[in-house]
Write a protein that holds these residues in place. Structure first.
Motif, short mmCIF file in Angstrom:
data_model
loop_
_atom_site.label_atom_id
_atom_site.label_comp_id
_atom_site.label_asym_id
_atom_site.label_seq_id
_atom_site.Cartn_x
_atom_site.Cartn_y
_atom_site.Cartn_z
N THR A 164 14.94 2.80 -8.41
CA THR A 164 15.92 3.88 -8.47
C THR A 164 16.14 4.32 -9.91
OG1 THR A 164 17.00 2.88 -6.57
CG2 THR A 164 18.26 4.53 -7.74
N LEU A 165 16.27 3.35 -10.82
CA LEU A 165 16.49 3.69 -12.24
C LEU A 165 15.28 4.43 -12.81
CD1 LEU A 165 18.25 0.58 -13.83
CD2 LEU A 165 19.17 2.87 -13.56
N ARG A 166 14.08 4.01 -12.42
CA ARG A 166 12.85 4.67 -12.91
C ARG A 166 12.78 6.10 -12.39
NH1 ARG A 166 8.90 -0.47 -12.66
NH2 ARG A 166 9.15 -1.09 -14.81
N LEU A 167 13.17 6.29 -11.11
CA LEU A 167 13.15 7.65 -10.55
C LEU A 167 14.17 8.54 -11.26
CD1 LEU A 167 12.80 6.95 -6.71
CD2 LEU A 167 11.11 8.01 -8.20
N ALA A 192 0.82 -1.22 0.00
CA ALA A 192 0.00 0.00 0.00
C ALA A 192 0.85 1.28 0.00
CB ALA A 192 -0.93 0.00 1.21
N ILE A 193 2.07 1.21 0.59
CA ILE A 193 2.91 2.41 0.66
C ILE A 193 4.01 2.31 -0.40
CG2 ILE A 193 4.38 3.84 2.16
CD1 ILE A 193 2.89 2.55 4.56
N GLU A 194 4.06 3.31 -1.27
CA GLU A 194 4.96 3.23 -2.42
C GLU A 194 6.42 3.44 -2.05
OE1 GLU A 194 5.40 5.11 -6.83
OE2 GLU A 194 3.62 5.65 -5.70
N ASP A 195 6.67 4.40 -1.14
CA ASP A 195 8.05 4.70 -0.74
C ASP A 195 8.57 3.56 0.15
OD1 ASP A 195 10.41 5.68 0.16
OD2 ASP A 195 9.60 7.45 1.17
N PRO A 196 9.62 2.82 -0.30
CA PRO A 196 10.07 1.66 0.48
C PRO A 196 10.61 2.00 1.86
CG PRO A 196 11.53 2.04 -1.39
CD PRO A 196 10.37 2.98 -1.55
N ILE A 197 11.20 3.20 2.03
CA ILE A 197 11.75 3.56 3.35
C ILE A 197 10.61 3.81 4.34
CG2 ILE A 197 13.13 5.28 4.61
CD1 ILE A 197 14.78 5.52 1.98
N ALA A 206 15.24 8.13 -14.33
CA ALA A 206 14.73 8.36 -15.68
C ALA A 206 13.63 9.42 -15.66
CB ALA A 206 14.18 7.06 -16.26
N ALA A 207 12.80 9.39 -14.62
CA ALA A 207 11.70 10.37 -14.52
C ALA A 207 12.25 11.76 -14.21
CB ALA A 207 10.73 9.94 -13.43
N ALA A 208 13.36 11.83 -13.45
CA ALA A 208 13.93 13.12 -13.06
C ALA A 208 14.76 13.74 -14.18
CB ALA A 208 14.78 12.96 -11.82
N ALA A 209 15.29 12.92 -15.07
CA ALA A 209 16.22 13.40 -16.10
C ALA A 209 15.67 14.51 -16.99
CB ALA A 209 16.71 12.23 -16.92
N PRO A 210 14.45 14.40 -17.58
CA PRO A 210 13.97 15.46 -18.49
C PRO A 210 13.75 16.79 -17.76
CG PRO A 210 12.60 13.50 -18.64
CD PRO A 210 13.50 13.31 -17.50
#
Lengths: 55, 275
Positions: B254-257, B167-172, B259-263
């Motif tokens: 981490t890779l998806r984040l 239910a919680i997306e952020d793993p930390i 990739a999302a932050a890059a543009p």
């Protein structure tokens, strides 16, 4: 060796145990394959974008 | 003075040993190092687990029948290890929860998250095999007595923790929330263990781990212990496999984040001024 008058309960217990363990192991292995595929694809895309940026 | 020096030296030695031990533990806190360790250990561990379980179950099937239960006692060789592992797994998760909240060990919540489905599976096996053992022996598949109900609560706790992690997306954040819930749920462990002594229960009292020694005949106890060791090795094998999956899953995130932050970071450099 005979399993006696309650053989069906013994066999059902061992069958249920085997089924749960096989299902759990298969799920972990299937997930691993799927994750490795996704990680490989993303890593390749990330490396390609880094190369583009540098050039 | 000599004594003081000697005492001081001893303390230093102990501290050095303690530090070395902590450093060795921290070496496995590195996920890359852990993955290398898993790659080396996994196959031999899996083979050893399967061989030990096979030996335990074979010895269980050639062992004499119980004088009261007959051949039905053979369900014990899977039921008892599964029940033991259902509690062992939760204890491991509780220690991992402390690792997450107190020491912030990078692999602690990975370990706890990976263990939850395995613990749920072993608890399910304990409930199913117990039910199938209960019907011919007690005349019922289920009774709402203290032992069975507390194990059912343990199963529900596992399912609840798996659901909370999803239910919680952020793993930390998910790791912290689940660590708190895991520690709260750990109160159920002594209830399960001592339920047969605290309340009148249909379930038999402990017959292996007792202060006055096991009450089972060695011909039945030996296969049971071999089977329990085998299932424990299987647990560690599955746990390492699941931990490896969780590490891969976090790398993907981490890779998806990234990739999302890059543009967003590149955008100002490529945009023309509007004035």
């Amino acid at each position: 060796m005979t399993l006696g008058p309650h053989a069906e309960f013994i066999l059902a217990a061992y069958g249920a145990c085997a089924l749960v363990i096989v299902a759990l192991t298969a799920w972990i292995l299937f997930e691993k394959r799927s994750l490795e595929k996704t990680l490989g694809r993303l890593s390749a895309r990330f490396e390609a974008s880094k190369t583009d940026k540098n050039s | 003075m000599d004594n003081d020096t000697e005492y001081g030296t001893r303390i230093d030695d102990q501290e050095t040993f303690g530090l070395e031990f902590i450093m060795q533990l921290l070496a496995f806190a590195n996920p890359t190092r852990f993955l290398k360790f898993v790659q080396v250990v996994l196959r031999p561990l899996a083979i050893l687990a399967i061989a030990t379980i096979a030996a335990g179950l074979y010895l269980g099937f050639v062992a004499p029948e119980d004088y009261q239960q007959g051949s039905t006692v053979r369900i014990m060789y899977i039921h008892v290890p599964a029940a033991w592992l259902s509690m062992f797994c939760y204890s491991l998760m509780a220690i991992s929860a402390l690792g997450t909240l107190v020491w912030k060990h990078p692999l602690a919540d990975v370990s706890a998250k990976a263990a939850a489905p395995i613990g749920a599976a072993f608890t399910l096996i304990a409930l199913l095999t117990g039910s199938l053992w209960g019907k011919p022996m007690w005349g019922t598949y289920w009774e709402w007595d203290a032992r069975m109900t507390s194990v059912l609560i343990l199963f529900i706790m596992y399912i609840g923790l798996i659901a909370l992690w999803k239910a919680i997306e952020d793993p930390i954040l998910a790791g912290k929330a689940c660590a708190i819930l895991t520690l709260v749920g750990a109160i159920n462990l002594p209830v399960i263990k001592f339920s047969v002594e605290w309340w009148n229960s249909l379930h038999q009292p402990a017959s292996v781990l007792r202060l006055d020694g096991p009450t089972i005949h060695p011909s039945l106890l030996t296969p049971l212990l071999i089977s329990a060791i085998g299932f424990t090795l299987l647990f560690f094998t599955l746990h390492m496999m699941a931990m490896r999956n969780e590490i891969l899953s976090r790398r993907i995130r981490t890779l998806r984040l990234k990739a999302a932050a890059a543009p967003i970071t590149r955008q100002p450099a490529t945009q023309e001024p509007t004035s």
